[in-house]
Design a protein around this motif. Structure first.
Motif, PDB file in Angstrom:
ATOM      1  N   UNK A  63       0.841  -1.199   0.000  1.00  0.00           N
ATOM      2  CA  UNK A  63       0.000   0.000   0.000  1.00  0.00           C
ATOM      3  C   UNK A  63       0.876   1.249   0.000  1.00  0.00           C
ATOM      4  N   UNK A  64       0.327   2.351  -0.498  1.00  0.00           N
ATOM      5  CA  UNK A  64       1.023   3.637  -0.514  1.00  0.00           C
ATOM      6  C   UNK A  64       0.238   4.614   0.354  1.00  0.00           C
ATOM      7  N   UNK A  65       0.931   5.219   1.322  1.00  0.00           N
ATOM      8  CA  UNK A  65       0.333   6.234   2.178  1.00  0.00           C
ATOM      9  C   UNK A  65       1.119   7.527   2.026  1.00  0.00           C
ATOM     10  N   UNK A  66       0.406   8.640   1.875  1.00  0.00           N
ATOM     11  CA  UNK A  66       1.021   9.964   1.841  1.00  0.00           C
ATOM     12  C   UNK A  66       0.642  10.698   3.115  1.00  0.00           C
ATOM     13  N   UNK A  67       1.645  11.265   3.787  1.00  0.00           N
ATOM     14  CA  UNK A  67       1.446  12.098   4.971  1.00  0.00           C
ATOM     15  C   UNK A  67       1.667  13.541   4.529  1.00  0.00           C
ATOM     16  N   UNK A  68       0.578  14.319   4.427  1.00  0.00           N
ATOM     17  CA  UNK A  68       0.680  15.712   4.004  1.00  0.00           C
ATOM     18  C   UNK A  68       0.886  16.610   5.212  1.00  0.00           C
ATOM     19  N   UNK A  69       1.878  17.493   5.135  1.00  0.00           N
ATOM     20  CA  UNK A  69       2.182  18.388   6.247  1.00  0.00           C
ATOM     21  C   UNK A  69       2.867  17.630   7.359  1.00  0.00           C
ATOM     22  N   UNK A  70       3.829  16.812   6.990  1.00  0.00           N
ATOM     23  CA  UNK A  70       4.451  15.867   7.917  1.00  0.00           C
ATOM     24  C   UNK A  70       5.185  16.515   9.083  1.00  0.00           C
ATOM     25  N   UNK A  71       5.635  17.756   8.929  1.00  0.00           N
ATOM     26  CA  UNK A  71       6.350  18.402  10.031  1.00  0.00           C
ATOM     27  C   UNK A  71       7.585  17.613  10.404  1.00  0.00           C
TER      28      UNK A  71
END
Length: 142
Positions: free
Chosen positions: A28-36
């Motif tokens: 699976x592919x997960x994107x974390x937006x605004x990861x800091x």
């Protein structure tokens, strides 16, 4: 590390829950937006080593901190700089997209919602946390 503990302490359970909601599996592919500082990306990478975890932020300084932290933790996360209005990912690239206390800082939340929908696969999961800020309140009043 002390700053990380201060930031993560109260949010650790939220980040774990965001990751759980993604229902990640191998491949699976997960994107974390605004990861800091790299959360919840690092937590997801630790819990799901067979998934591909991408972390994105508009701040190159934060990405450098997040990369160093991921290296210290020994987790595999790919980091990407993003522009304020366009995510550098193909259409339907992600099974899941998470955002922890970042969306409220985007200049046009509706535009980002459209971008999130664009990069998610059909049936993909979008999980986020947010806080109402005075700037967000002012924006909604106009």
């Amino acid at each position: 590390a002390a700053h990380e503990d201060q930031v993560l302490g109260p949010r650790a359970r939220l980040n774990a829950r965001l990751t759980e909601l993604c229902l990640l599996r191998d491949g699976a592919v997960m994107i974390d937006f605004g990861t800091g500082i790299g959360e919840p990306a690092a937590s997801a990478a630790r819990a799901h080593p067979g998934a591909r975890i991408l972390a994105a932020d508009v701040s190159r300084e934060m990405l450098e901190l997040a990369e160093a932290r991921a290296a210290r933790l020994g987790v595999s996360v790919e980091f990407r700089a993003v522009e304020a209005d366009r995510l550098p990912f193909a259409d339907a690239a992600a099974d899941a997209l998470v955002s922890s206390f970042a969306v409220e800082y985007t200049p046009e939340p509706a535009r980002f919602a459209a971008e999130f929908a664009r990069v998610l696969k059909p049936g993909g999961v979008y999980a986020f946390t947010t806080a109402i800020t005075s700037a967000a309140r002012r924006r909604s009043e106009t």
